[in-house]
Write an enzyme that holds these catalytic residues in place. Structure first.
Site, short mmCIF file in Angstrom:
data_model
loop_
_atom_site.label_atom_id
_atom_site.label_comp_id
_atom_site.label_asym_id
_atom_site.label_seq_id
_atom_site.Cartn_x
_atom_site.Cartn_y
_atom_site.Cartn_z
N GLU A 1 35.89 46.30 44.30
CA GLU A 1 36.90 45.33 43.85
C GLU A 1 36.59 43.95 44.43
O GLU A 1 36.03 43.84 45.53
CB GLU A 1 38.28 45.85 44.30
CG GLU A 1 39.47 44.95 44.08
CD GLU A 1 39.81 44.64 42.63
OE1 GLU A 1 38.90 44.18 41.91
OE2 GLU A 1 40.97 44.81 42.23
N ASP B 1 44.85 41.37 47.49
CA ASP B 1 45.84 40.35 47.79
C ASP B 1 47.13 41.08 48.18
O ASP B 1 47.28 41.50 49.33
CB ASP B 1 45.96 39.50 46.51
CG ASP B 1 46.86 38.30 46.66
OD1 ASP B 1 47.08 37.85 47.78
OD2 ASP B 1 47.36 37.80 45.63
N LYS C 1 42.64 39.37 51.52
CA LYS C 1 43.65 38.34 51.83
C LYS C 1 44.80 39.04 52.52
O LYS C 1 45.85 39.28 51.93
CB LYS C 1 44.14 37.75 50.51
CG LYS C 1 43.91 36.28 50.33
CD LYS C 1 44.74 35.82 49.16
CE LYS C 1 43.92 35.11 48.14
NZ LYS C 1 44.74 34.64 47.01
N ASP D 1 38.23 33.68 38.88
CA ASP D 1 38.50 32.64 37.89
C ASP D 1 39.84 31.96 38.12
O ASP D 1 40.69 32.45 38.86
CB ASP D 1 38.51 33.24 36.48
CG ASP D 1 39.80 34.01 36.19
OD1 ASP D 1 40.18 34.87 37.01
OD2 ASP D 1 40.44 33.73 35.17
#
Ligand code: 5GP
Length: 176
Positions: free
Chosen positions: A99, A103, A131, A159
């Site tokens: 992955e 998050d 994160k 992106d």
């Protein structure tokens, strides 16, 4: 207000290359003789997957799974949807989910549940960027590239509104 743009470089091309080589060696060591399936999570992980598998010097197979958890804007909807499924059964196989980023953890925990239900021999996770500050669900990560603070990143597969996946480094999205 101007459109957000890639700004400060957080992880350079050289840092990516060096860390991915280390992770590749660790996976090769851990799975020697086991022919694992590396499952890339589309779309974000396709660059990481391409570089990672070339750093894993053992027999392996690849597959992809597509999920959508974010709208085109830089915020989480918290909803995970399966967009495209694996092309092969994974029952009894060594599986590593590859992955791009963890998050809140919602996407990866959904994927883990979904793939565990297919009874792999063992399921592990490999994420390029963690994160950690933003985590909403506890999740065990087996291979982690980099831990970053709570900033929105673009480049190297990441992106913003479909743009910037092609940058060879990871940068912070700035402005807007
Ligand atoms: P989670 O479910 O852990 O909240 O989010 C995972 C997904 O959110 C990732 O696969 C990725 O698509 C998206 N995401 C989370 N943080 C970022 C970020 O900083 N930049 C980009 N481009 N996508 C992100």
């Amino acid at each position: 207000m101007s459109e957000p743009r890639p700004g400060r470089i957080l992880i350079s091309e050289a840092e990516l290359r060096a860390r991915i080589a280390e992770i590749g060696q660790a996976i090769a060591r851990d799975y020697a003789g086991e022919s694992p399936i590396l499952v890339g999570v589309l779309q974000g992980a396709f660059l990481f997957m391409a570089d990672l598998i070339r750093a894993v010097a053992i027999d392996l197979t690849t597959d992809f799974i597509g999920v959508s958890s974010y709208s085109s804007a830089a915020k989480s909807s918290g909803q995970v949807r399966l967009l495209s499924d694996l092309s092969m059964p994974i029952e009894g196989r060594q599986v590593v989910i590859v992955e791009d980023i963890v998050d809140t953890g919602l996407t990866l925990s959904y994927l883990k549940r979904n793939l565990e239900a297919r009874h792999p021999k063992r399921l592990r996770t490999c994420v390029l960027v963690d994160k950690i500050e933003r985590r909403q669900v506890e999740i065990e990560l087996d291979y982690v590239g980099f831990t970053i603070p709570n900033v929105f990143v673009v480049g190297y597969g990441f992106d913003y509104g479909g743009l910037y996946r092609n940058l060879p480094y990871i940068a912070e999205l700035e402005g807007g």
